[in-house]
Design a protein around this motif. Structure first.
Motif, PDB file in Angstrom:
ATOM      1  N   ARG A  77     -11.661 -14.662 -17.915  1.00  0.00           N
ATOM      2  CA  ARG A  77     -10.746 -13.603 -18.354  1.00  0.00           C
ATOM      3  C   ARG A  77     -10.649 -13.538 -19.879  1.00  0.00           C
ATOM      4  N   SER A  78     -10.900 -14.658 -20.568  1.00  0.00           N
ATOM      5  CA  SER A  78     -10.895 -14.602 -22.030  1.00  0.00           C
ATOM      6  C   SER A  78     -12.078 -13.788 -22.549  1.00  0.00           C
ATOM      7  N   LEU A  79     -13.175 -13.767 -21.789  1.00  0.00           N
ATOM      8  CA  LEU A  79     -14.327 -12.941 -22.154  1.00  0.00           C
ATOM      9  C   LEU A  79     -14.122 -11.487 -21.762  1.00  0.00           C
ATOM     10  N   SER A  80     -13.428 -11.284 -20.649  1.00  0.00           N
ATOM     11  CA  SER A  80     -13.254  -9.929 -20.127  1.00  0.00           C
ATOM     12  C   SER A  80     -11.951  -9.867 -19.317  1.00  0.00           C
ATOM     13  N   PRO A  81     -10.856  -9.474 -19.959  1.00  0.00           N
ATOM     14  CA  PRO A  81      -9.553  -9.466 -19.283  1.00  0.00           C
ATOM     15  C   PRO A  81      -9.511  -8.625 -18.005  1.00  0.00           C
ATOM     16  N   ASP A  82     -10.336  -7.604 -17.908  1.00  0.00           N
ATOM     17  CA  ASP A  82     -10.320  -6.724 -16.740  1.00  0.00           C
ATOM     18  C   ASP A  82     -11.317  -7.143 -15.659  1.00  0.00           C
ATOM     19  N   LEU A  83     -11.999  -8.247 -15.851  1.00  0.00           N
ATOM     20  CA  LEU A  83     -13.014  -8.695 -14.899  1.00  0.00           C
ATOM     21  C   LEU A  83     -12.385  -9.010 -13.545  1.00  0.00           C
ATOM     22  N   ASP A  84     -13.022  -8.549 -12.485  1.00  0.00           N
ATOM     23  CA  ASP A  84     -12.581  -8.854 -11.119  1.00  0.00           C
ATOM     24  C   ASP A  84     -13.176 -10.216 -10.734  1.00  0.00           C
ATOM     25  N   VAL A  85     -12.425 -11.272 -11.044  1.00  0.00           N
ATOM     26  CA  VAL A  85     -12.904 -12.636 -10.832  1.00  0.00           C
ATOM     27  C   VAL A  85     -13.148 -12.908  -9.349  1.00  0.00           C
ATOM     28  N   GLU A  86     -12.329 -12.347  -8.475  1.00  0.00           N
ATOM     29  CA  GLU A  86     -12.537 -12.558  -7.038  1.00  0.00           C
ATOM     30  C   GLU A  86     -13.861 -11.952  -6.571  1.00  0.00           C
ATOM     31  N   ALA A  87     -14.226 -10.803  -7.119  1.00  0.00           N
ATOM     32  CA  ALA A  87     -15.517 -10.203  -6.774  1.00  0.00           C
ATOM     33  C   ALA A  87     -16.665 -11.096  -7.255  1.00  0.00           C
ATOM     34  N   VAL A  88     -16.514 -11.693  -8.426  1.00  0.00           N
ATOM     35  CA  VAL A  88     -17.526 -12.614  -8.944  1.00  0.00           C
ATOM     36  C   VAL A  88     -17.634 -13.819  -8.016  1.00  0.00           C
ATOM     37  N   ARG A  89     -16.498 -14.376  -7.606  1.00  0.00           N
ATOM     38  CA  ARG A  89     -16.500 -15.528  -6.689  1.00  0.00           C
ATOM     39  C   ARG A  89     -17.204 -15.172  -5.369  1.00  0.00           C
ATOM     40  N   THR A  90     -16.910 -13.993  -4.848  1.00  0.00           N
ATOM     41  CA  THR A  90     -17.529 -13.555  -3.591  1.00  0.00           C
ATOM     42  C   THR A  90     -19.044 -13.471  -3.754  1.00  0.00           C
ATOM     43  N   HIS A  91     -19.492 -12.912  -4.868  1.00  0.00           N
ATOM     44  CA  HIS A  91     -20.930 -12.799  -5.150  1.00  0.00           C
ATOM     45  C   HIS A  91     -21.568 -14.192  -5.225  1.00  0.00           C
ATOM     46  N   LEU A  92     -20.929 -15.097  -5.952  1.00  0.00           N
ATOM     47  CA  LEU A  92     -21.460 -16.458  -6.094  1.00  0.00           C
ATOM     48  C   LEU A  92     -21.463 -17.201  -4.760  1.00  0.00           C
ATOM     49  N   ASP A  93     -20.414 -17.023  -3.978  1.00  0.00           N
ATOM     50  CA  ASP A  93     -20.375 -17.660  -2.659  1.00  0.00           C
ATOM     51  C   ASP A  93     -21.548 -17.189  -1.796  1.00  0.00           C
ATOM     52  N   GLY A  94     -21.870 -15.919  -1.882  1.00  0.00           N
ATOM     53  CA  GLY A  94     -23.018 -15.391  -1.147  1.00  0.00           C
ATOM     54  C   GLY A  94     -24.321 -16.021  -1.612  1.00  0.00           C
ATOM     55  N   MET A  95     -24.438 -16.242  -2.908  1.00  0.00           N
ATOM     56  CA  MET A  95     -25.647 -16.868  -3.445  1.00  0.00           C
ATOM     57  C   MET A  95     -25.772 -18.315  -2.965  1.00  0.00           C
ATOM     58  N   VAL A  96     -24.647 -19.034  -2.914  1.00  0.00           N
ATOM     59  CA  VAL A  96     -24.667 -20.406  -2.415  1.00  0.00           C
ATOM     60  C   VAL A  96     -25.069 -20.415  -0.938  1.00  0.00           C
ATOM     61  N   ARG A  97     -24.582 -19.448  -0.177  1.00  0.00           N
ATOM     62  CA  ARG A  97     -24.960 -19.361   1.244  1.00  0.00           C
ATOM     63  C   ARG A  97     -26.466 -19.124   1.400  1.00  0.00           C
ATOM     64  N   VAL A  98     -27.023 -18.294   0.545  1.00  0.00           N
ATOM     65  CA  VAL A  98     -28.473 -18.062   0.584  1.00  0.00           C
ATOM     66  C   VAL A  98     -29.207 -19.369   0.294  1.00  0.00           C
ATOM     67  N   ALA A  99     -28.780 -20.087  -0.742  1.00  0.00           N
ATOM     68  CA  ALA A  99     -29.417 -21.365  -1.078  1.00  0.00           C
ATOM     69  C   ALA A  99     -29.346 -22.329   0.098  1.00  0.00           C
ATOM     70  N   ASP A 100     -28.201 -22.365   0.768  1.00  0.00           N
ATOM     71  CA  ASP A 100     -27.999 -23.290   1.889  1.00  0.00           C
ATOM     72  C   ASP A 100     -28.728 -22.877   3.164  1.00  0.00           C
ATOM     73  N   GLY A 101     -29.219 -21.642   3.208  1.00  0.00           N
ATOM     74  CA  GLY A 101     -29.837 -21.156   4.437  1.00  0.00           C
ATOM     75  C   GLY A 101     -28.798 -20.821   5.493  1.00  0.00           C
ATOM     76  N   ASP A 102     -27.568 -20.597   5.073  1.00  0.00           N
ATOM     77  CA  ASP A 102     -26.455 -20.270   5.977  1.00  0.00           C
ATOM     78  C   ASP A 102     -26.657 -18.847   6.516  1.00  0.00           C
ATOM     79  N   PRO A 103     -26.625 -18.652   7.830  1.00  0.00           N
ATOM     80  CA  PRO A 103     -26.791 -17.308   8.385  1.00  0.00           C
ATOM     81  C   PRO A 103     -25.802 -16.288   7.821  1.00  0.00           C
ATOM     82  N   ALA A 104     -24.641 -16.743   7.355  1.00  0.00           N
ATOM     83  CA  ALA A 104     -23.672 -15.834   6.739  1.00  0.00           C
ATOM     84  C   ALA A 104     -24.208 -15.259   5.422  1.00  0.00           C
ATOM     85  N   GLY A 105     -25.301 -15.826   4.917  1.00  0.00           N
ATOM     86  CA  GLY A 105     -25.929 -15.326   3.701  1.00  0.00           C
ATOM     87  C   GLY A 105     -26.846 -14.142   3.945  1.00  0.00           C
TER      88      GLY A 105
END
Length: 129
Positions: A52-80
């Motif tokens: 937020r210090s870099l971008s006060p209007d950034l949707d941090v939850e959307a970033v977290r969701t995107h990153l969680d999806g990337m971790v699922r892909v790395a893990d081979g999780d079907p949810a990915g």
């Protein structure tokens, strides 16, 4: 017992770039791939206040969701999704491909290790935490 042989590994850092125009980025994760040990894993650590210090209007939850999806892909999780079903080498290629999204990978780096999980933890601590 003889010492365990080191194997080659590759890694990239995931960065959040809230504004391409400003050129600022914050390291938020690491992905490690070791073909010989059939290892592909990623870890993320998101510091909301720093983002937020870099971008006060950034949707941090959307970033977290995107990153969680990337971790699922790395893990081979079907949810990915369909990408998570690809072979590890293809998933690593996808997770480290240059992109214009808010989450961008660094160049790929290489090294040698006997324990890819320990390397992943050490890289996360040194480069992200």
């Amino acid at each position: 017992m003889p010492p365990r042989e080191d194997d080659a590994f590759q890694y990239a850092i995931w960065r959040v770039v809230p504004s391409v125009e400003r050129g600022e980025a914050l390291n938020v994760g690491v992905v490690v791939y070791c073909r010989r040990r059939q290892f592909l894993a990623a870890r993320v650590l998101v510091d909301d206040d720093r983002l937020r210090s870099l971008s006060p209007d950034l949707d941090v939850e959307a970033v977290r969701t995107h990153l969680d999806g990337m971790v699922r892909v790395a893990d081979g999780d079907p949810a990915g999704g369909a990408l998570a079903a690809l072979p590890q080498s293809d998933r690593f290629g996808w997770l480290t491909a240059a992109s214009s999204t808010i989450v961008q990978p660094s160049p790929i780096h290489t090294g040698l290790c006997a324990d890819p999980t320990a390397i992943l933890d050490r890289l996360l601590a040194r480069l992200v935490a």
